[in-house]
Design an enzyme around this catalytic site. Sequence first.
Site, PDB file in Angstrom:
ATOM      1  N   ALA A  46      42.556  45.765  39.654  1.00 32.89           N
ATOM      2  CA  ALA A  46      43.585  45.992  40.841  1.00 32.89           C
ATOM      3  C   ALA A  46      44.975  45.330  40.291  1.00 32.89           C
ATOM      4  CB  ALA A  46      43.315  45.510  42.215  1.00 32.89           C
ATOM      5  N   GLY A  87      38.279  45.535  39.159  1.00 35.18           N
ATOM      6  CA  GLY A  87      38.194  46.975  39.632  1.00 35.18           C
ATOM      7  C   GLY A  87      37.818  47.993  38.439  1.00 35.18           C
TER       8      GLY A  87
HETATM    9  C1  LIG Z   1      39.134  45.362  43.874  1.00 29.09           C
HETATM   10  C2  LIG Z   1      39.130  44.720  42.524  1.00 29.09           C
HETATM   11  O1  LIG Z   1      37.516  44.010  42.745  1.00 29.09           O
HETATM   12  C3  LIG Z   1      39.714  43.458  42.397  1.00 29.09           C
HETATM   13  C4  LIG Z   1      40.373  43.145  43.662  1.00 29.09           C
HETATM   14  C5  LIG Z   1      40.552  43.452  41.305  1.00 29.09           C
HETATM   15  O2  LIG Z   1      40.405  44.065  40.623  1.00 29.09           O
HETATM   16  S1  LIG Z   1      41.521  41.981  41.163  1.00 29.09           S
HETATM   17  C6  LIG Z   1      42.386  42.187  39.561  1.00 29.09           C
HETATM   18  C7  LIG Z   1      41.001  41.633  38.548  1.00 29.09           C
HETATM   19  N1  LIG Z   1      41.374  41.799  37.167  1.00 29.09           N
HETATM   20  C8  LIG Z   1      42.317  40.480  36.579  1.00 29.09           C
HETATM   21  O3  LIG Z   1      42.132  39.553  37.073  1.00 29.09           O
HETATM   22  C9  LIG Z   1      42.648  40.459  35.246  1.00 29.09           C
HETATM   23  C10 LIG Z   1      43.831  39.782  35.039  1.00 29.09           C
HETATM   24  N2  LIG Z   1      44.538  40.182  33.803  1.00 29.09           N
HETATM   25  C11 LIG Z   1      44.030  39.241  32.529  1.00 29.09           C
HETATM   26  O4  LIG Z   1      43.042  38.587  32.729  1.00 29.09           O
HETATM   27  C12 LIG Z   1      44.802  39.600  31.471  1.00 29.09           C
HETATM   28  O5  LIG Z   1      46.163  40.002  31.795  1.00 29.09           O
HETATM   29  C13 LIG Z   1      44.042  40.506  30.420  1.00 29.09           C
HETATM   30  C14 LIG Z   1      43.810  41.730  30.979  1.00 29.09           C
HETATM   31  C15 LIG Z   1      43.031  40.158  29.891  1.00 29.09           C
HETATM   32  C16 LIG Z   1      45.226  40.822  29.357  1.00 29.09           C
HETATM   33  O6  LIG Z   1      45.600  39.534  28.652  1.00 29.09           O
HETATM   34  P1  LIG Z   1      46.762  39.414  27.918  1.00 29.09           P
HETATM   35  O7  LIG Z   1      46.907  37.826  27.290  1.00 29.09           O
HETATM   36  O8  LIG Z   1      46.760  40.429  26.709  1.00 29.09           O
HETATM   37  O9  LIG Z   1      48.131  39.774  28.942  1.00 29.09           O
HETATM   38  P2  LIG Z   1      48.833  39.151  29.888  1.00 29.09           P
HETATM   39  O10 LIG Z   1      50.056  38.240  29.568  1.00 29.09           O
HETATM   40  O11 LIG Z   1      47.687  38.123  30.650  1.00 29.09           O
HETATM   41  O12 LIG Z   1      49.101  39.998  30.847  1.00 29.09           O
HETATM   42  C17 LIG Z   1      50.217  40.834  30.389  1.00 29.09           C
HETATM   43  C18 LIG Z   1      51.118  41.343  31.528  1.00 29.09           C
HETATM   44  O13 LIG Z   1      50.448  42.099  32.641  1.00 29.09           O
HETATM   45  C19 LIG Z   1      50.324  41.394  33.715  1.00 29.09           C
HETATM   46  N3  LIG Z   1      48.840  41.629  34.238  1.00 29.09           N
HETATM   47  C20 LIG Z   1      47.699  41.602  33.621  1.00 29.09           C
HETATM   48  N4  LIG Z   1      46.732  41.831  34.643  1.00 29.09           N
HETATM   49  C21 LIG Z   1      47.332  42.270  35.667  1.00 29.09           C
HETATM   50  C22 LIG Z   1      46.988  42.480  37.115  1.00 29.09           C
HETATM   51  N5  LIG Z   1      45.360  42.823  37.264  1.00 29.09           N
HETATM   52  N6  LIG Z   1      47.830  42.729  38.124  1.00 29.09           N
HETATM   53  C23 LIG Z   1      49.039  42.466  37.929  1.00 29.09           C
HETATM   54  N7  LIG Z   1      49.735  42.051  36.699  1.00 29.09           N
HETATM   55  C24 LIG Z   1      48.799  41.896  35.534  1.00 29.09           C
HETATM   56  C25 LIG Z   1      50.464  39.859  33.347  1.00 29.09           C
HETATM   57  O14 LIG Z   1      51.040  39.196  34.533  1.00 29.09           O
HETATM   58  C26 LIG Z   1      51.539  39.837  32.445  1.00 29.09           C
HETATM   59  O15 LIG Z   1      52.772  40.143  32.790  1.00 29.09           O
HETATM   60  P3  LIG Z   1      53.923  39.616  32.333  1.00 29.09           P
HETATM   61  O16 LIG Z   1      53.998  38.374  32.257  1.00 29.09           O
HETATM   62  O17 LIG Z   1      54.033  40.119  30.758  1.00 29.09           O
HETATM   63  O18 LIG Z   1      55.222  39.993  33.131  1.00 29.09           O
END
Ligand SMILES: C[C@H](O)[C@H](C)C(=O)SCCNC(=O)CCNC(=O)[C@H](O)C(C)(C)COP(=O)([O-])OP(=O)([O-])OC[C@H]1O[C@@H](n2cnc3c(N)ncnc32)[C@H](O)[C@@H]1OP(=O)([O-])[O-]
Length: 712
Positions: A46, A87
Amino acid sequence: MVIESLFYFSLAVLQALEDGLKKADADPSVKAVMICGENGKFSAGADIRGFSAPQSHPGIGLAPIVSLIESSEKPVVAAIEGVALGGGLEVALGCHYRVAHVKARMGLPEVTIGLLPGAEGTQRLPRLIGVPAALDMITTGKHIPATEALKLGLVDEIAEENTIEAAIRLANKVIGQPLAPRRLSLKPVPTLPNMEAFLREALVKVKKQARGCLAPELCVQAVRAASERPFAEGLRRERELFRLLLSSGQARALQYAFFAERAVRRWATPAGASWSSANAQPVRSAAVIGLGTMGRGIVTSLVKANIPVVALEQDLENLKKGRKAVMLLLEREAMKMEGGAQRLDFHNPARLQFTVDFDLLRDVDLVIEAVFENMALKKEIFHKLSKICKPGALLCTNTSALNINEIASATSRPQQVIGTHFFSPAHVMRLLEIIYGSHTSPSAIATAMQLAKALNKIGVVVGNCFGFVGNRMMFPYVQQAVFLLEEGSRPEAVDEVLEDFGFKIGPFRMSDLAGLDVGWRSRQGQGLTGPSLPAGTPARQRHGQRYSPLPDLLCEHGRFGQKTGHGWYLYEKAGGRTATPDPWLHNFLARYRDTHGIKARAIDQEEILERCLFALINEGFAILAEGIASGPEHLDVIYINGYGWPRHRGGPMFYASTVGLPRVLAKLEQYSEVHPDVPGLRPNAFLRKLVAVGSPPLQEWMSYVSWQSPKL
Ligand SMILES: C[C@H](O)[C@H](C)C(=O)SCCNC(=O)CCNC(=O)[C@H](O)C(C)(C)COP(=O)([O-])OP(=O)([O-])OC[C@H]1O[C@@H](n2cnc3c(N)ncnc32)[C@H](O)[C@@H]1OP(=O)([O-])[O-]
């Protein structure tokens, strides 16, 4: 039929998924469905940005889509490439089959942003891989490689090449086969002979590690519900716990930290250097000078990052000791990695060599000096480097507080001199404080930031002042802790308050671990104690301000902390780790107070917490006002990743915004009135200004600072 999703879910993506599934189910020519991501990335889950408006958050709307996938009458196969996180993985769990590319990673990292899997993952995952493995993934948020996912049964196949083609092949193969056995919601959770005991122990372990963070504990409760209740009831429990966390301050703090750690990549300096225009130089080889504790960790970090290293010491004896210690560290690191020894290849002289000969540094791209905190010695080394190293080489110092400009003045290339302040243990701690001097070039800053990324560290660019950012804010924090001892408290009482707040170790355990002699040498160097102290200086005053000689007195008694077996605490032996309150110290404090006519008073926990934290925060406002850091996020990222600030409280400046700036200001004024000779308690003008303009949100603070870094 192929339904493509987006890297992280928005409401539009959920709608597209729902429309696609319904269309596929209604179309008799469609026999199976495959769900894949775009551009080789399945989904990161998400959109975290959306959590500030929970009611409209895609995470809330995802669960019904997952149920829709699972209830499809046609087999649905997930083609997992890149990452399937949060998600994203929950969507894959709703699918009847899962194929993953060999390089794909999977995980449920919701706990790291203060939540739990909110799209039925806490109920499906235990049914697929069992409670122990599911609990480990959900309470840690760790990413697992496809090979491990296959072993766990999380995926059915691994694809070496084209994952989508492999998924389509599998889809065609399973057409017509019964789907009920593939629907996880219909499967019972595999039992454990000792499930109750296992869950109880898991909860105890998680609570201990979480140090006050709620999400891991509630993750255990959600998985417990899966093991005890029918699927539908478990879902109700998951939703209840998810909403509880979604509205918690801890989730907001953790999500703030997630984005703050990405915001600091977009650095800028008051002189106009910026991440968007500076060009980093390639770093294909490096050298480290000094193989003490820090140097050893830095060498280990460079080898792990696949950067060939020349490790230099002043003489053969120190070189031999340093080499032995580095090889031990690398052997331990190799054991943690799949095929570690081959990958690190650290017995290969082309990857790692040890020398006492400066000449071997002639062609390296970057040198990191990590010798004693002695300015004369550092200047001597930088003068030598300036003559020996090739013209483009970057000359970095690991100093934790000393003036970068003065070190640079010993060279003919100050534009290539920069501070790279590692944190001990350097091969573990993620923070790299990068300090530019007056002449440091934008390219040098960009190159140091690129090095941080290569070392899998978080680089934070800060200005040059005594203590830079981290240690400069740490000084008033530790100073207040020692003053509290003079006034009637004890190390264990102060440490307990800060450890209950969420720090891994309080200021006194930290000082004993680091070694009291480190600060003692620094204060001797500053003429605050020791033979260079002017005769007649009052014992508890320096430069007209309150000063506590307590740490100096302990050092004069040979009490350096863990390394000598006693410091603020007593240890079982020299080098011991188990801190116990020390009756000698309690008597020493009582005698000290008598000597100086100090009447001990009972000091409550609130005063201990506020005197330590608000003094640290107050220094943070001074740092922002002086332009030493670009924004509050930089200070928070430094404290979370370098000083053990509890992540679920967002960092010192975020914490100040949650306490409320007016309260921080009022308490500092109150303590400052009681202790007028303690400058660290006098509210900083920038804090006053922010309160005067109505305490704007943290993201707007920098618009009220007189200096302005160029718009990023
Ligand atoms: C219902 C459900 O149960 C629940 C409720 C959910 O699902 S809650 C959500 C659960 N998911 C997460 O916790 C994954 C979080 N993301 C990461 O772990 C990492 O991003 C990555 C996937 C391993 C990639 O790493 P990266 O090093 O290659 O790139 P980055 O620099 O980190 O990210 C590149 C750019 O993408 C943005 N970004 C990454 N993941 C994002 C996310 N889930 N939401 C919004 N922005 C995100 C980040 O801020 C950055 O933006 P900017 O700074 O460039 O403007």
